[in-house]
Scaffold this active site. Structure first.
Site, short mmCIF file in Angstrom:
data_model
loop_
_atom_site.label_atom_id
_atom_site.label_comp_id
_atom_site.label_asym_id
_atom_site.label_seq_id
_atom_site.Cartn_x
_atom_site.Cartn_y
_atom_site.Cartn_z
N ASP A 14 0.96 -1.33 -0.22
CA ASP A 14 -0.47 0.22 0.15
C ASP A 14 0.72 1.23 -0.22
O ASP A 14 2.32 1.31 0.96
CB ASP A 14 -0.66 0.21 1.10
CG ASP A 14 -1.56 -0.83 1.57
OD1 ASP A 14 -1.81 -1.50 0.24
OD2 ASP A 14 -1.93 -1.43 2.70
N1 URA Z 1 -1.21 -6.00 4.01
C1 URA Z 1 -1.16 -4.47 4.24
O1 URA Z 1 -2.60 -4.29 4.88
N2 URA Z 1 -1.19 -4.16 3.26
C2 URA Z 1 0.63 -4.15 2.62
O2 URA Z 1 0.68 -2.90 2.02
C3 URA Z 1 0.58 -5.31 2.61
C4 URA Z 1 0.04 -6.30 3.75
#
Ligand code: URA
Length: 218
Positions: free
Chosen positions: A83
């Site tokens: 993310d």
């Molecule tokens: N889980 C999440 O919530 N975000 C990420 O970027 C990777 C795994």
């Protein structure tokens, strides 16, 4: 062939002893361009928060590619995603097949995260993470989870081998401890340690090989 004057580099007849880089220079033999396949590379980046896991963005947002040696390796592409607000280990490769195999949902390499979450995580909540949690896209597979430190907020180490969208954040939401900060600290045996924020390094062939070994969650 060089002595016979048959080789040119960037339009000039090559001389013995001159160096050329097949990834950057135009090398010709008898006027024919040599199609030299650059060896594939796999890079690990410590992605800072605020960068997209993308090579470009039509809305002008910051992209992980801005931190990578794109001039030397223009074909680099990200393997999976983090993310925008998650930091940590993100892999890139110039080898499309390898990238596709590693990013495929059936690929079960363990990914490790450290989540700073709101509140103190209780034992029964940890147990729920370990046993599997019902999310809106189904049950999660059993995860490894332990509390690193606890207080008004807690740091939780979690290892999963699935790669669903925002999975760790959703798992923590489901046990009532929303994530404040999330960092990916390892993928298989490739670890983030020693890599400064925004820095990258090339993986060794052994590390690349290890990405294909399904390890137990421990
Ligand atoms: N889980 C999440 O919530 N975000 C990420 O970027 C990777 C795994």
């Amino acid at each position: 062939m060089i002595e016979e004057g048959r080789v040119s580099v960037n339009g000039r007849i090559a001389q013995l002893g001159e160096k050329a880089d097949p990834a950057r220079d135009e090398i010709r033999l008898d006027g024919e361009l040599l199609a030299v396949e650059a060896p594939s590379v796999v890079l690990a980046l410590n992605k800072p928060r605020g960068y997209l896991s993308a090579m470009s963005d039509d809305r002008g947002r910051k992209c992980a590619s801005e931190l990578l040696p794109m001039d030397a390796h223009p074909a680099l592409f990200h393997v999976g995603r983090l993310d925008c607000d998650t930091s940590g280990l993100l892999l890139f490769t110039t080898d499309g097949e390898l990238g596709h195999a590693l990013a495929h949902p059936s690929h079960e390499v363990v990914k490790e995260y450290v989540a700073r979450v709101r509140g103190r995580v209780r034992d029964d909540e940890l147990r729920a993470l370990r046993e599997g949690i019902m999310l809106d896209d189904g049950m999660t597979a059993p995860a490894f989870a332990e509390v690193l430190d606890a207080g008004e907020s807690s740091r939780v180490l979690i290892r999963i081998h699935e790669g669903r969208n925002r999975q760790v954040r959703r798992m923590m939401d489901a046990i009532g401890h929303p994530v404040r900060d999330l960092e990916r600290t390892a993928i298989g045996s490739v670890r983030l340690e020693g890599l400064a924020e925004g820095a990258w390094r090339e993986l060794s062939p052994e590390e690349v090989e290890s990405l294909f070994l399904a390890e137990p969650l421990q």
